[in-house]
Design a protein around this motif. Structure first.
Motif, short mmCIF file in Angstrom:
data_model
loop_
_atom_site.label_atom_id
_atom_site.label_comp_id
_atom_site.label_asym_id
_atom_site.label_seq_id
_atom_site.Cartn_x
_atom_site.Cartn_y
_atom_site.Cartn_z
N LYS B 234 0.75 -1.20 -0.14
CA LYS B 234 -0.06 -0.21 -0.14
C LYS B 234 0.89 1.31 0.03
CE LYS B 234 -4.27 -1.74 1.39
NZ LYS B 234 -5.18 -1.44 0.21
N ILE B 235 0.44 2.60 -0.50
CA ILE B 235 0.98 3.47 -0.31
C ILE B 235 0.32 3.96 0.96
CG2 ILE B 235 1.18 5.76 -1.24
CD1 ILE B 235 1.57 4.85 -3.95
N VAL B 236 1.16 4.55 1.79
CA VAL B 236 0.56 4.99 3.24
C VAL B 236 0.77 6.63 3.18
CG1 VAL B 236 0.88 2.90 4.24
CG2 VAL B 236 2.68 4.66 4.36
N LYS B 246 9.86 17.05 6.31
CA LYS B 246 9.75 17.89 7.43
C LYS B 246 8.47 17.77 8.50
CE LYS B 246 8.35 22.48 6.79
NZ LYS B 246 8.30 23.23 5.69
N ASN B 247 7.49 17.35 7.78
CA ASN B 247 6.05 17.00 8.48
C ASN B 247 5.67 15.80 7.96
OD1 ASN B 247 3.95 17.75 10.11
ND2 ASN B 247 2.75 18.70 8.03
N PRO B 248 6.28 14.73 8.48
CA PRO B 248 5.78 13.31 8.03
C PRO B 248 4.51 13.08 8.97
CG PRO B 248 7.66 13.04 9.63
CD PRO B 248 7.41 14.60 9.20
N ILE B 249 3.36 12.55 8.59
CA ILE B 249 2.22 12.48 9.22
C ILE B 249 1.86 11.09 9.48
CG2 ILE B 249 -0.31 12.53 9.06
CD1 ILE B 249 0.84 15.21 9.22
N HIS B 250 2.49 10.07 8.52
CA HIS B 250 1.89 8.71 8.86
C HIS B 250 3.14 8.06 9.96
CE1 HIS B 250 0.99 4.52 8.06
NE2 HIS B 250 0.08 4.84 7.69
N PRO B 251 2.41 7.44 10.90
CA PRO B 251 3.41 7.00 12.00
C PRO B 251 4.73 5.86 11.24
CG PRO B 251 1.26 6.68 12.82
CD PRO B 251 1.02 7.22 11.15
N TYR B 252 4.22 5.30 10.26
CA TYR B 252 5.36 4.42 9.65
C TYR B 252 6.36 5.33 9.19
CZ TYR B 252 7.76 1.40 6.55
OH TYR B 252 8.83 0.66 5.82
N GLU B 305 -9.97 -0.39 7.38
CA GLU B 305 -8.77 -0.08 6.60
C GLU B 305 -8.75 1.66 6.40
OE1 GLU B 305 -7.63 -2.40 3.35
OE2 GLU B 305 -6.63 -0.50 2.09
N PRO B 306 -8.00 2.27 6.86
CA PRO B 306 -7.87 3.50 6.74
C PRO B 306 -7.97 3.99 5.11
CG PRO B 306 -5.71 3.08 7.36
CD PRO B 306 -6.46 1.80 7.45
N GLU B 307 -8.62 5.23 4.91
CA GLU B 307 -8.60 5.54 3.66
C GLU B 307 -7.51 6.37 3.04
OE1 GLU B 307 -11.82 8.46 1.14
OE2 GLU B 307 -12.73 7.54 3.13
N PHE B 308 -6.95 6.36 1.86
CA PHE B 308 -6.08 7.17 1.32
C PHE B 308 -6.37 8.42 1.01
CE2 PHE B 308 -2.63 8.03 -2.22
CZ PHE B 308 -1.55 8.25 -1.08
N CYS B 319 -4.14 7.07 7.18
CA CYS B 319 -4.11 6.88 8.73
C CYS B 319 -5.59 7.32 9.35
CB CYS B 319 -2.91 7.48 9.42
SG CYS B 319 -3.12 7.22 10.92
N HIS B 320 -5.87 6.45 10.48
CA HIS B 320 -7.09 6.70 11.00
C HIS B 320 -6.88 8.22 12.01
CE1 HIS B 320 -9.58 3.65 9.74
NE2 HIS B 320 -8.96 2.69 10.35
N LEU B 321 -5.71 8.28 12.45
CA LEU B 321 -5.45 9.53 13.39
C LEU B 321 -6.03 10.76 12.78
CD1 LEU B 321 -1.70 8.77 14.47
CD2 LEU B 321 -3.73 8.69 16.01
N LEU B 322 -6.08 10.84 11.63
CA LEU B 322 -6.36 12.07 10.83
C LEU B 322 -7.92 12.31 11.36
CD1 LEU B 322 -4.71 11.87 7.15
CD2 LEU B 322 -3.92 12.95 9.60
#
Ligand SMILES: Nc1ncnc2c1ncn2[C@@H]1O[C@H](COP(=O)(O)OP(=O)(O)OP(=O)(O)O)[C@@H](O)[C@H]1O
Ligand SMILES: Nc1ncnc2c1ncn2[C@@H]1O[C@H](COP(=O)(O)OP(=O)(O)OP(=O)(O)O)[C@@H](O)[C@H]1O
Ligand code: SF4
Ligand code: SF4
Ligand SMILES: [Mg+2]
Ligand SMILES: [Mg+2]
Lengths: 342, 324
Positions: B234-236, B246-252, B305-308, B319-322
């Motif tokens: 998957k592309i995350v 500078k601002n990575p959002i996805h925990p991976y 499954e979180p939506e891209f 990511c569901h955090l969003l």
């Protein structure tokens, strides 16, 4: 500084092959102190593995042979002692882990059997106690469900877990020196981070020394106390890790550092070192870096520079390291702005 | 904004897992599992991720070296999936690939002139041998190799030189898109920069578009305009490179960035050390595939499954955090 644990002096290891003599290690000097990590960095073929195999006396012979030099360890010269004594040192006092754990684990035995064999051989305990210690070691290196994993075969484990098993085996006899030959090169970065952290914490709790071999300057910066940079069978620069990265004095070290992209600094263009490493059957006369060095001139082509102390504990093998200093001060890019003249 | 040269929509590639004496398909390796992205004309899109996450499979499926299980690939407005043999050959002129291993990817029995000239002949771009040699000479010059190399064989060259030959071969047919699959990973550190600089020079000179596949984030950061991060098919996360670093959002992405050892001994990094290994793509975890290793996983992660989707301008994250 404390007393040396290992002292390698003018080590030469050659291979006699059909096409000629491969001077894989050609006059290497360094020391390792108790409790420190010495990083050894250099490109493919520069002699890192052969140096470590020489310390372990595991150089394939023939065609290989330790030609000259001393390896002093615990008051003895390892190049001179009989094989029987060497066997006691190997695994007991000095142990080694390799890049590809699959080649050094036996596929037909469980990981438990392999760790137990090492323990029984070196510690004179019975099987039951050895198994207990093996499980204990697997726990220490962070393998989940150690009671279950101990009975599994190497192919049932992932690359990262195999490397943990190798570390468990290497440490099961409490060595004074651990030689790690590219232990994380075959692993993914998130797994590499796990293994490096594990090695660092084990080093502290065991108080052992580590000789860490890698071609990755990032790994070197991360784990080393002092660093030896190798090129074509020789150490070309040797100092503590902070000094090396802040003030590289050899044109090769300088080139290596500026040819890799950095995460925290953007450049439009990398400084590429031209050409490639010369074949060991065909090293140039004089300085071995002269085919790629933008500063090469006169004397560099016929006289080998000595490993010289530049300013107290900073050894460098270059005729012109002072000129490089001036160029660096002027902020010039030595590779991109010059190119190699021949 | 530049237009899209390549669009990949909901692409899937499953490999069958066969077992038993009748070699029945018992399961699938979900190597690429529903990914979408676009590559703009003239840009370099970096595709990073750990071993086995599906980077090469993505590249090969785009070129139809592998047939997709589902989804579409659109090149210059045309669907690549629907092309017949003849049109496929024509489009392959425009899309070329450079492989990781410069040792394995060149035929050892062919001279450099034949290796670089072969695509010219396949695509009937030259009339005769003289014309071919003339053109090969020009192309070799572009990659910094003189004509004296033309009649030599691959084994006579170093890794960096072989990779130049691979680049020359890809360039020969004047492509628009080059998929570079780990083009420097097999090279010595001091030689990698030569090839990276070359790829950048050629891009400027010929207006090339790159899909640059690599596992080394520092290299990807240096060469790319935008970066897509893959995990287990998957592309995350996908965004502009400056934004990503500078601002990575996805925990991976965050843990991947923090795991890179940097060549600066004074820097003490705050590591996010991930637990465990990358799971198998045969039976990937439910919900968010990263949940068994994610330090921030919460209720919905193992189930849904979180939506891209777009998080900020041109910043896509799954990511569901969003939604929290
Ligand atoms: N058994 C052997 N017979 C002949 N030559 C050998 C043998 N082992 C090593 N060499 C040569 O000795 C030189 C140094 O090899 P070594 O394995 O030490 O390099 P290295 O620095 O560890 O490289 P790498 O990063 O690729 O592991 C090389 O030129 C190699 O070809
Ligand atoms: N021909 C094939 N048949 C079956 N499985 C395959 C095939 N090719 C790839 N796979 C599997 O698909 C997954 C993705 O592989 P792929 O080669 O695309 O990964 P990658 O991201 O390029 O990895 P690497 O960084 O190691 O090159 C892996 O699990 C791999 O084992
Ligand atoms: S001795 Fe000469 S050739 Fe060798 S590194 Fe120094 S300047 Fe370059
Ligand atoms: S969806 Fe959940 S498990 Fe997945 S990355 Fe986001 S927080 Fe972690
Ligand atoms: Mg080696
Ligand atoms: Mg790949």
């Amino acid at each position: 500084m404390a007393e040396k644990l290992v002292e390698v002096k003018n080590l030469k290891t050659y291979f006699y092959v059909e096409e000629g003599v491969v001077k894989a290690v050609d006059g290497v000097d360094f020391e390792i102190y108790p409790g420190e990590t010495l990083g050894v960095v250099g490109e493919s073929g520069c002699g890192k593995s052969v140096t470590s195999l020489s310390i372990m006396r595991l150089v394939e012979s023939p065609p290989g042979r330790i030609e000259a030099g001393e390896i002093n360890f615990g008051g003895r010269d390892l190049t001179k002692i009989p094989e029987k004594e060497m066997r006691k040192i190997r695994g007991n006092d000095i142990s080694m882990i390799f890049q590809e754990p699959m080649t050094s684990l036996n596929p037909v035995y469980t990981v438990g059997d392999q760790i137990m064999e090492a323990i029984i051989l070196h510690k004179q305990v019975d099987r039951k106690e050895a198994r207990r210690q093996a499980i204990d070691m697997l726990t220490k290196v962070g393998i989940p469900l150690p009671e279950q994993r101990v009975d599994e075969y190497p192919h049932q484990l992932s690359g990262g877990m195999r490397q943990r098993v190798m570390i468990a085996m290497a440490l099961s006899c409490d060595p004074q020196l651990l030689i790690a030959d590219e232990p994380t090169t075959a692993l993914d970065v998130t797994i590499q981070a796990q293994i490096l952290e594990l090695m660092n914490s084990l080093k502290e709790s065991y108080g052992m020394s580590i000789m860490m071999i890698t071609h990755d300057l990032g790994v070197i910066a991360e784990v080393s106390d002092r660093v030896a940079v190798m090129y074509a069978g020789k150490v070309v620069e040797y100092t503590d890790v902070n000094t090396l990265f802040e003030d590289p004095k050899h044109p090769y070290t300088w080139g290596l550092m500026n040819s890799i992209p950095k995460l925290d600094k953007d450049v439009d263009r990398l400084e590429a070192i031209p050409g490639s490493v010369p074949s060991p059957l065909n090293f140039p006369d004089g300085c071995k870096f002269n085919t790629r060095c933008p500063l090469a001139e006169g004397k560099c082509y016929d006289q080998e520079p000595p490993l010289e102390d530049a300013d107290g504990n900073h050894m460098v093998r270059c005729w012109r390291y002072k000129d490089l200093e001036e160029i660096k001060k002027r902020g010039e890019r030595i590779y991109e702005d010059r190119g190699v003249q021949k | 904004m530049a237009e899209n040269l390549l669009e990949v929509n909901n692409l899937k590639k499953y490999f069958p897992v066969k077992a038993g004496i009748f070699k029945r398909t018992v399961d699938y390796v979900k190597a690429v599992d529903d990914i979408s992205f676009a590559v703009k004309k003239g840009e370099t899109l970096g595709l990073v991720g750990e071993s086995g996450c599906g980077k090469s499979t993505t590249g090969r499926t785009i070129l139809r070296l592998l047939e997709a299980t589902a989804g579409e690939v659109i090149f210059e407005g045309k669907s690549v999936m629907d092309l017949d043999k003849k049109d496929l050959r024509a489009i392959r002129r425009d899309m070329q690939i450079i492989f990781q291993d410069p040792y394995a990817s060149l035929n050892p029995r062919m001279t450099v002139a034949d290796i670089v000239g072969e695509p010219l002949i396949i695509h009937k771009l030259v009339e005769n041998k003289e014309e071919k040699n003339e053109r090969v000479k020009e192309i070799l010059e572009n990659v910094g190799m003189g004509e004296e190399y033309m009649n030599r064989y691959p084994h006579e060259f170093s890794g960096g030189q072989r990779q130049r030959i691979g680049v020359a071969r890809a360039l020969a047919v004047d492509p628009k898109l080059i998929i570079a699959d780990e083009p420097v990973s097999a090279l010595d550190v001091s030689v990698q920069a030569q090839v990276i600089n070359l790829l950048q020079d050629l891009q400027k000179e010929f207006g090339l578009t790159y899909l640059f596949i690599a596992h080394d984030l520092s290299v990807v950061k240096h060469i790319s305009d935008r970066v897509a991060v893959m995990y287990l098919g998957k592309i995350v996360e996908l965004t502009d490179k400056k934004e990503l670093f500078k601002n990575p959002i996805h925990p991976y992405t965050q843990s991947l960035l923090s795991a890179i050892p940097e060549a600066d001994p004074r820097k003490k990094k705050d590591r996010i050390i991930l637990e465990g290994d990358v799971p198998s793509p045969v039976d990937p975890p439910s919900g968010c595939r990263f949940h068994p290793r994610c330090p921030k996983a919460f209720d919905p992660c193992p189930k849904v499954e979180p939506e891209f989707k777009e998080y900020g301008a041109e910043h896509f994250v799954a990511c569901h955090l969003l939604d929290k």
